[in-house]
Write an enzyme that holds these catalytic residues in place. Sequence first.
Site, short mmCIF file in Angstrom:
data_model
loop_
_atom_site.label_atom_id
_atom_site.label_comp_id
_atom_site.label_asym_id
_atom_site.label_seq_id
_atom_site.Cartn_x
_atom_site.Cartn_y
_atom_site.Cartn_z
N ARG A 1 52.26 72.39 53.27
CA ARG A 1 52.42 73.52 52.34
C ARG A 1 52.02 73.08 50.94
O ARG A 1 52.28 71.95 50.53
CB ARG A 1 53.87 74.00 52.31
CG ARG A 1 54.10 75.31 51.56
CD ARG A 1 53.47 76.47 52.30
NE ARG A 1 53.79 77.76 51.69
CZ ARG A 1 53.05 78.37 50.76
NH1 ARG A 1 51.97 77.78 50.29
NH2 ARG A 1 53.39 79.55 50.28
N THR B 1 64.43 74.39 45.48
CA THR B 1 65.27 75.41 46.11
C THR B 1 66.27 75.97 45.13
O THR B 1 66.47 77.19 45.03
CB THR B 1 65.99 74.82 47.33
OG1 THR B 1 65.02 74.31 48.26
CG2 THR B 1 66.83 75.88 48.03
N CYS C 1 41.80 70.11 54.07
CA CYS C 1 42.60 70.94 54.98
C CYS C 1 43.35 70.06 55.97
O CYS C 1 42.75 69.23 56.65
CB CYS C 1 41.70 71.91 55.75
SG CYS C 1 42.60 72.85 57.02
N CYS D 1 45.21 77.63 61.13
CA CYS D 1 45.75 77.66 59.76
C CYS D 1 47.27 77.65 59.74
O CYS D 1 47.93 78.45 60.41
CB CYS D 1 45.23 78.91 59.05
SG CYS D 1 45.80 79.09 57.37
N CYS E 1 43.12 75.25 50.59
CA CYS E 1 41.72 75.65 50.44
C CYS E 1 41.55 76.63 49.29
O CYS E 1 40.57 76.58 48.54
CB CYS E 1 41.19 76.25 51.74
SG CYS E 1 42.15 77.64 52.37
#
Length: 557
Positions: free
Chosen positions: A311, A347, A501, A526, A532
């Site tokens: 992520r 968070t 990626c 993905c 990207c």
Amino acid sequence: MGQDEPVDGIERDAMEFDVVVVGAGPAGLATAIRLKQLAAERSQDISVCVIEKGAEVGAHILSGAVIDPGALDELLPGWKENDPPAMTAATTDEVLFLSAAHQLKVPAWATPPAMQNHGNYIVSLAQLTRWLGGQAEALGVEIYPGFPAARVLYTAEGQVRGVVTGDMGLDRDGQPTDAFQPGMELLGRYTVFAEGSRGHLGRALIERFRLDADSDPQSYGIGIKELWEVRPEHFRPGLIVHTAGWPLDNATYGGGFIYHFGENRVAAGFVVGLNYQNPYLSPFEEFQRWKTHPALRGMFEGGRRLEYGARAITAGGLNALPKLVFPGGCLVGCDAGFLNAARIKGTHTAIKSGMLAAGALADALQAGRAHDELSAYPEAFRASWLYGELWKTRNFKAAMGKGLVMGTLLVGLDQTVFRGRLPVTLHVKKPDHLYLKPASECQPIEYPRPDGKLTFDRLSSVYLSGVNHGEQEPVHLRLKDPNVPTAINLPEYAGPEARYCPAAVYEYVEHEDGSGLRLQINAQNCVHCKTCDIKDPTQNIIWTPPEGGGGPGYSSM
């Protein structure tokens, strides 16, 4: 009042709410929870809808994660007695500087306060988010997973009016099939965008309303994570390890983390700043190589890899925060960039930002307002502990951009000596994609082949992410100009898409007629990391949401 509908002449059902929240992460759910709490306290009737692109709440949530429970204490007093997911109290902090064969452990007295975790908890953020979703629903919040917001709806005056969810049942060319179902308009007096890092609608809103006109360019990192079950003799509950240095060079920001929690579970991951310069660098391979360090590899031996994911991280901090509000809505959490990169925590900041937004929203609704600018939200932010915390670490990203050695010295001076009150503010000057150098100026990097026990390839890793996309749905990774990859990216930058990626989405393959290379997009792989969209040197790749429920299916990340 929608715009740019994908299929002309179709009628869309519409639902109206007081507040529409886009994204069921900690920030979006905190916004919804606090709105319902305030409504109950004031005897207001506030309708709140939360939509989530993942197949279920938490399916797309990935973080380290060590959480500061302070904001959770504010949002849900007594939450520990309300059956939260398993948490492990932090017991030991270790900060290691690595060379290829050695390690240097930072003494406790020299560890910056931001890196000290006494009182914090190691958790699965995916599981904590699912629990927060249950708390929200118990208060009357309507949550609809599997419904990505495809585009923003505006009034005739240009105010945000809501969103339209993605159409379903389209073929690869974007044309309706027999299973076509048009998206729905979700209309609100206000709309809150809580999509996480590099939210595609948040990005569009920042551009449309020039929300970043007075801020530094945003900085990002990519975080790649594996969840392991390790042998009991290698497990130390509550241990938190952070590393810097090898395998990255001095000019590249990044480092690793290892968190011991639960029953013999270890969260291991690696972060690389997306302002790296060498187009031959592969964050995925750097992570795999990092695990082979003599100080680390023994912990994994005899263990089993359970999950994998990646992520993007919005890491620019206070200096890169855009304006938070615009007519009809606001940004919260990582859609704005509230992560405290110096603490490696977001968070508690996401939850607090949602609570602050909720206060402004409740006041506006009580006053009978709609679609205006929620100026009370940024005002509340500046008066909160959240602003104070981010101000103290405002120099972190710019300092670390000066290299590992100089950056570490600057951060140590700022955080340990001045306690965040250094009398100067450092700034980032350009966005991440502009740092990439031409391949002709860089040295190729040779990465070792994976052994399938400690190190792995991308495809076997993607399998563990639970990723799922319909084979016939439109490709959600779009090129502004299909000629750019082979005209610019490949000859000038050696095709960096294939390396940045972490999910083997991009690869250069031979044309069927043998006329040369072309960029192939394996969109079915993905994991929605958004790298990207951030790092492409020509900014030619646009990430858009796939059909509802598509993407990773994280259970314990």
